[in-house]
Write a protein that holds these residues in place. Structure first.
Motif, PDB file in Angstrom:
ATOM      1  N   LEU A  86      78.238  38.076  31.490  1.00 59.12           N
ATOM      2  CA  LEU A  86      76.893  38.512  31.854  1.00 59.12           C
ATOM      3  C   LEU A  86      76.944  39.680  32.842  1.00 59.12           C
ATOM      4  O   LEU A  86      76.123  40.594  32.786  1.00 59.12           O
ATOM      5  CB  LEU A  86      76.109  37.347  32.456  1.00 59.12           C
ATOM      6  CG  LEU A  86      75.743  36.218  31.483  1.00 59.12           C
ATOM      7  CD1 LEU A  86      75.134  35.044  32.233  1.00 59.12           C
ATOM      8  CD2 LEU A  86      74.792  36.711  30.395  1.00 59.12           C
ATOM      9  N   ARG A  87      77.906  39.654  33.738  1.00 58.39           N
ATOM     10  CA  ARG A  87      78.054  40.752  34.689  1.00 58.39           C
ATOM     11  C   ARG A  87      78.619  41.995  34.008  1.00 58.39           C
ATOM     12  O   ARG A  87      78.213  43.113  34.332  1.00 58.39           O
ATOM     13  CB  ARG A  87      78.954  40.313  35.845  1.00 58.39           C
ATOM     14  CG  ARG A  87      78.330  39.208  36.691  1.00 58.39           C
ATOM     15  CD  ARG A  87      79.225  38.774  37.825  1.00 58.39           C
ATOM     16  NE  ARG A  87      78.544  37.784  38.658  1.00 58.39           N
ATOM     17  CZ  ARG A  87      78.603  37.746  39.985  1.00 58.39           C
ATOM     18  NH1 ARG A  87      79.325  38.642  40.642  1.00 58.39           N
ATOM     19  NH2 ARG A  87      77.960  36.821  40.663  1.00 58.39           N
ATOM     20  N   MET A  88      79.551  41.807  33.112  1.00 57.62           N
ATOM     21  CA  MET A  88      80.097  42.958  32.384  1.00 57.62           C
ATOM     22  C   MET A  88      79.019  43.640  31.554  1.00 57.62           C
ATOM     23  O   MET A  88      78.972  44.875  31.464  1.00 57.62           O
ATOM     24  CB  MET A  88      81.243  42.501  31.468  1.00 57.62           C
ATOM     25  CG  MET A  88      82.522  42.137  32.178  1.00 57.62           C
ATOM     26  SD  MET A  88      83.797  41.574  31.015  1.00 57.62           S
ATOM     27  CE  MET A  88      85.221  41.466  32.109  1.00 57.62           C
ATOM     28  N   ALA A  89      78.146  42.850  30.934  1.00 56.85           N
ATOM     29  CA  ALA A  89      77.058  43.406  30.129  1.00 56.85           C
ATOM     30  C   ALA A  89      75.867  43.817  30.976  1.00 56.85           C
ATOM     31  O   ALA A  89      74.894  44.358  30.448  1.00 56.85           O
ATOM     32  CB  ALA A  89      76.622  42.379  29.083  1.00 56.85           C
ATOM     33  N   ASP A  90      75.941  43.580  32.280  1.00 57.91           N
ATOM     34  CA  ASP A  90      74.879  43.924  33.226  1.00 57.91           C
ATOM     35  C   ASP A  90      73.552  43.283  32.822  1.00 57.91           C
ATOM     36  O   ASP A  90      72.509  43.928  32.786  1.00 57.91           O
ATOM     37  CB  ASP A  90      74.723  45.442  33.340  1.00 57.91           C
ATOM     38  CG  ASP A  90      73.989  45.839  34.627  1.00 57.91           C
ATOM     39  OD1 ASP A  90      73.862  44.981  35.509  1.00 57.91           O
ATOM     40  OD2 ASP A  90      73.547  47.001  34.729  1.00 57.91           O
ATOM     41  N   LEU A  91      73.612  41.985  32.522  1.00 59.22           N
ATOM     42  CA  LEU A  91      72.423  41.227  32.154  1.00 59.22           C
ATOM     43  C   LEU A  91      72.017  40.352  33.334  1.00 59.22           C
ATOM     44  O   LEU A  91      72.794  39.488  33.754  1.00 59.22           O
ATOM     45  CB  LEU A  91      72.698  40.349  30.928  1.00 59.22           C
ATOM     46  CG  LEU A  91      72.999  41.082  29.624  1.00 59.22           C
ATOM     47  CD1 LEU A  91      73.377  40.077  28.537  1.00 59.22           C
ATOM     48  CD2 LEU A  91      71.809  41.924  29.186  1.00 59.22           C
ATOM     49  N   PRO A  92      70.818  40.539  33.881  1.00 62.61           N
ATOM     50  CA  PRO A  92      70.367  39.674  34.976  1.00 62.61           C
ATOM     51  C   PRO A  92      70.292  38.220  34.518  1.00 62.61           C
ATOM     52  O   PRO A  92      69.886  37.931  33.385  1.00 62.61           O
ATOM     53  CB  PRO A  92      68.978  40.223  35.325  1.00 62.61           C
ATOM     54  CG  PRO A  92      68.970  41.616  34.772  1.00 62.61           C
ATOM     55  CD  PRO A  92      69.833  41.579  33.556  1.00 62.61           C
ATOM     56  N   TYR A  93      70.678  37.309  35.385  1.00 64.67           N
ATOM     57  CA  TYR A  93      70.665  35.895  35.038  1.00 64.67           C
ATOM     58  C   TYR A  93      70.439  35.067  36.292  1.00 64.67           C
ATOM     59  O   TYR A  93      70.563  35.560  37.419  1.00 64.67           O
ATOM     60  CB  TYR A  93      71.991  35.485  34.388  1.00 64.67           C
ATOM     61  CG  TYR A  93      73.180  35.596  35.314  1.00 64.67           C
ATOM     62  CD1 TYR A  93      73.630  34.504  36.053  1.00 64.67           C
ATOM     63  CD2 TYR A  93      73.863  36.802  35.462  1.00 64.67           C
ATOM     64  CE1 TYR A  93      74.716  34.609  36.912  1.00 64.67           C
ATOM     65  CE2 TYR A  93      74.946  36.919  36.306  1.00 64.67           C
ATOM     66  CZ  TYR A  93      75.370  35.822  37.031  1.00 64.67           C
ATOM     67  OH  TYR A  93      76.434  35.927  37.881  1.00 64.67           O
ATOM     68  N   GLN A  94      70.115  33.805  36.085  1.00 58.10           N
ATOM     69  CA  GLN A  94      69.938  32.881  37.194  1.00 58.10           C
ATOM     70  C   GLN A  94      70.815  31.663  36.958  1.00 58.10           C
ATOM     71  O   GLN A  94      70.829  31.087  35.872  1.00 58.10           O
ATOM     72  CB  GLN A  94      68.473  32.442  37.333  1.00 58.10           C
ATOM     73  CG  GLN A  94      68.232  31.526  38.532  1.00 58.10           C
ATOM     74  CD  GLN A  94      66.768  31.189  38.723  1.00 58.10           C
ATOM     75  OE1 GLN A  94      65.940  31.555  37.890  1.00 58.10           O
ATOM     76  NE2 GLN A  94      66.442  30.511  39.796  1.00 58.10           N
ATOM     77  N   ASN A  95      71.557  31.256  37.988  1.00 59.08           N
ATOM     78  CA  ASN A  95      72.426  30.095  37.895  1.00 59.08           C
ATOM     79  C   ASN A  95      71.654  28.808  38.150  1.00 59.08           C
ATOM     80  O   ASN A  95      70.787  28.762  39.032  1.00 59.08           O
ATOM     81  CB  ASN A  95      73.560  30.190  38.919  1.00 59.08           C
ATOM     82  CG  ASN A  95      74.726  31.009  38.416  1.00 59.08           C
ATOM     83  OD1 ASN A  95      75.170  30.831  37.284  1.00 59.08           O
ATOM     84  ND2 ASN A  95      75.238  31.894  39.252  1.00 59.08           N
ATOM     85  N   TYR A  96      71.976  27.789  37.378  1.00 61.85           N
ATOM     86  CA  TYR A  96      71.489  26.445  37.630  1.00 61.85           C
ATOM     87  C   TYR A  96      72.699  25.518  37.695  1.00 61.85           C
ATOM     88  O   TYR A  96      73.350  25.266  36.689  1.00 61.85           O
ATOM     89  CB  TYR A  96      70.529  25.983  36.531  1.00 61.85           C
ATOM     90  CG  TYR A  96      69.082  26.204  36.876  1.00 61.85           C
ATOM     91  CD1 TYR A  96      68.195  25.138  37.012  1.00 61.85           C
ATOM     92  CD2 TYR A  96      68.598  27.488  37.082  1.00 61.85           C
ATOM     93  CE1 TYR A  96      66.862  25.359  37.341  1.00 61.85           C
ATOM     94  CE2 TYR A  96      67.269  27.715  37.407  1.00 61.85           C
ATOM     95  CZ  TYR A  96      66.407  26.641  37.531  1.00 61.85           C
ATOM     96  OH  TYR A  96      65.096  26.867  37.866  1.00 61.85           O
ATOM     97  N   PHE A  97      73.018  25.025  38.897  1.00 60.35           N
ATOM     98  CA  PHE A  97      74.164  24.135  39.078  1.00 60.35           C
ATOM     99  C   PHE A  97      73.670  22.683  39.073  1.00 60.35           C
ATOM    100  O   PHE A  97      73.910  21.917  39.999  1.00 60.35           O
ATOM    101  CB  PHE A  97      74.876  24.445  40.389  1.00 60.35           C
ATOM    102  CG  PHE A  97      75.348  25.867  40.515  1.00 60.35           C
ATOM    103  CD1 PHE A  97      74.699  26.772  41.331  1.00 60.35           C
ATOM    104  CD2 PHE A  97      76.446  26.301  39.789  1.00 60.35           C
ATOM    105  CE1 PHE A  97      75.135  28.078  41.439  1.00 60.35           C
ATOM    106  CE2 PHE A  97      76.896  27.610  39.893  1.00 60.35           C
ATOM    107  CZ  PHE A  97      76.236  28.498  40.715  1.00 60.35           C
ATOM    108  N   ILE A 115      68.878  31.804  31.892  1.00 60.39           N
ATOM    109  CA  ILE A 115      69.183  30.713  32.806  1.00 60.39           C
ATOM    110  C   ILE A 115      70.553  30.170  32.416  1.00 60.39           C
ATOM    111  O   ILE A 115      70.741  29.670  31.298  1.00 60.39           O
ATOM    112  CB  ILE A 115      68.132  29.588  32.725  1.00 60.39           C
ATOM    113  CG1 ILE A 115      66.721  30.158  32.894  1.00 60.39           C
ATOM    114  CG2 ILE A 115      68.420  28.514  33.767  1.00 60.39           C
ATOM    115  CD1 ILE A 115      66.470  30.828  34.208  1.00 60.39           C
ATOM    116  N   LEU A 116      71.515  30.291  33.321  1.00 60.42           N
ATOM    117  CA  LEU A 116      72.888  29.863  33.043  1.00 60.42           C
ATOM    118  C   LEU A 116      73.151  28.522  33.722  1.00 60.42           C
ATOM    119  O   LEU A 116      73.149  28.410  34.938  1.00 60.42           O
ATOM    120  CB  LEU A 116      73.884  30.910  33.549  1.00 60.42           C
ATOM    121  CG  LEU A 116      75.371  30.555  33.403  1.00 60.42           C
ATOM    122  CD1 LEU A 116      75.746  30.371  31.939  1.00 60.42           C
ATOM    123  CD2 LEU A 116      76.247  31.624  34.055  1.00 60.42           C
TER     124      LEU A 116
END
Length: 406
Positions: free
Chosen positions: A125-136, A100-101
């Motif tokens: 996170l995209r370079m490492a190809d790690l799925p994530y979810q944004n929390y703004f 959770i970012l």
């Protein structure tokens, strides 16, 4: 009796906002260090000087108008401060086996973030190809930092510590191709960018180019323009104070820009004609450098750093374009060439559209879905027409390495 409006914090004090003209603490948008207010907007009775409100009926019309206008402005100020400073309710986030970012909201100019550190972290996170979810949600970490992550209910802040944590827990390592000497150089360049170059960018964004930065902020509500004005000027004061404490803020504007130019020329010389900063393979340093150079490239129109990166230091511009197109397929720019855009999207791209807030974004899965939908064999090194990008003639070994490092 008349009333004052103030801010009550956990430090057992009330700031009377109807009489004070400045706040002693705040936050610095874009930096990892923040000092937020936590508390409630309160109203409290004050002294009635001569029964002002009681005698309102006998005053002339212009005095009545003045009182009513003052009351309306006071109410508007209370609303704005409530929107700006109110405590956000904590939300339970299920971070089991999910990253959770937490980061600042997207600006309205099409760029993912006005914060170099937030853009660095999401790009990593995209370079490492790690799925994530944004929390703004705008909620800072316990250390007062942004961005920060949650993973299996473990909270980590500070981009350097976040990356160390992910490498340990998930086994990713973008620096596996670097030797001891290259790792040392990488860390030295990282500190130059984050501890020196960053402050010159912050000066350009939040002091010298504040009017343009204010236009990029995304705020909603009936008083959004006033809210953005307040936020920007609070940030401007904080940036100047923090820069003075750092030492770089004690120099003149011309001297600050000279320091910025030296840093940019150093990065251009280090990059040379290589694909990435440390060679043909990606490294963590690329996420750091891109997060900062992207601010000069796309958030500072008409400024000296933009003219420099798009002019004499064109290899830095090509480097930013390369990373943007490879790891941010949904991020479009008005100056994209026709090879990158389809005919249908050419007209619509003239106006910025908000970036998608991916839920558990995965770079590999996103490209696979686009390829299936458009019937085009697309990889991170090709554009929407399936053609190779102008500077992406290196084979796909570096990309497959990242998928395997998981």
């Amino acid at each position: 009796m008349h009333w004052g409006v103030g801010f009550a914090s956990s430090r057992s004090c009330v700031v009377d906002l109807s009489r004070n003209h400045s706040l002693t603490r705040g936050w610095c948008a874009g930096a990892e260090e923040h000092f937020p207010f936590y508390g409630d907007i309160v109203a409290f009775p004050g002294q009635d000087y001569g029964g002002i409100m009681a005698g309102l009926g006998s005053d002339s019309w212009w005095k009545k108008t003045l009182y009513l206008t003052g009351g309306a402005l006071l109410a508007a100020a209370a609303y704005l401060l409530h929107e700006l400073l109110a405590i956000r309710k904590e939300q339970e986030v299920d971070s089991k086996d999910a990253i959770i970012l937490h980061q600042f909201s997207r600006p309205n100019n099409g760029v993912p973030s006005l914060s170099p550190f937030c853009l660095k972290m999401e790009t990593y996170l995209r370079m490492a190809d790690l799925p994530y979810q944004n929390y703004f949600d705008g909620k800072l970490s316990s250390q007062g930092k942004m961005p920060w992550i949650e993973y299996n209910r473990k909270k980590v802040s500070g981009t350097e510590f976040i990356i160390d944590f992910l490498e340990e827990k998930l086994g990713v390592n973008l620096n596996k191709n670097l030797g001891p000497y290259e790792r040392a150089v990488s860390r030295a360049v990282t500190k130059m960018v984050e501890e020196h170059f960053y402050w010159t960018l912050a000066y350009c964004q939040w002091v010298d180019n504040l009017h343009e930065t204010q236009k990029m902020l995304s705020c909603s509500g009936p008083f959004s323009d006033l809210l953005k004005w307040i936020l920007c000027h609070l940030t401007k004061g904080i940036v100047k104070r923090e820069m003075y404490g750092h030492g770089i803020g004690r120099f003149s504007e011309e001297e600050i820009y000279k320091l910025m130019e030296k840093d940019m020329r150093s990065l251009a010389g280090l990059l040379g004609d290589k694909k990435y900063i440390m060679g043909p393979k990606l490294s963590t340093l690329d996420a750091t450098v891109f997060g900062h150079l992207a601010q000069a490239m796309w958030t500072l129109p008409g400024t000296r750093p933009e003219r420099l990166i798009k002019g004499e230091l064109i290899n830095l511009a090509m480097y930013c374009e390369r990373i943007r197109r490879k790891f941010w397929p949904e991020w479009h720019q008005d100056d994209d060439n026709t090879l990158y855009e389809s005919e249908e999207s050419h007209e619509t791209s003239k106006s910025h559209s908000p970036l998608q807030d991916f839920s558990f974004y995965s770079r590999t899965e996103t490209f696979d879905e686009e390829g299936t939908e458009n019937s085009i064999s697309q990889t991170p090194d090709t554009d929407y027409t399936g053609q190779s990008l102008f500077d992406s003639d290196v084979d796909m070994d570096d990309y497959t390495d990242h998928a395997q490092c998981k």
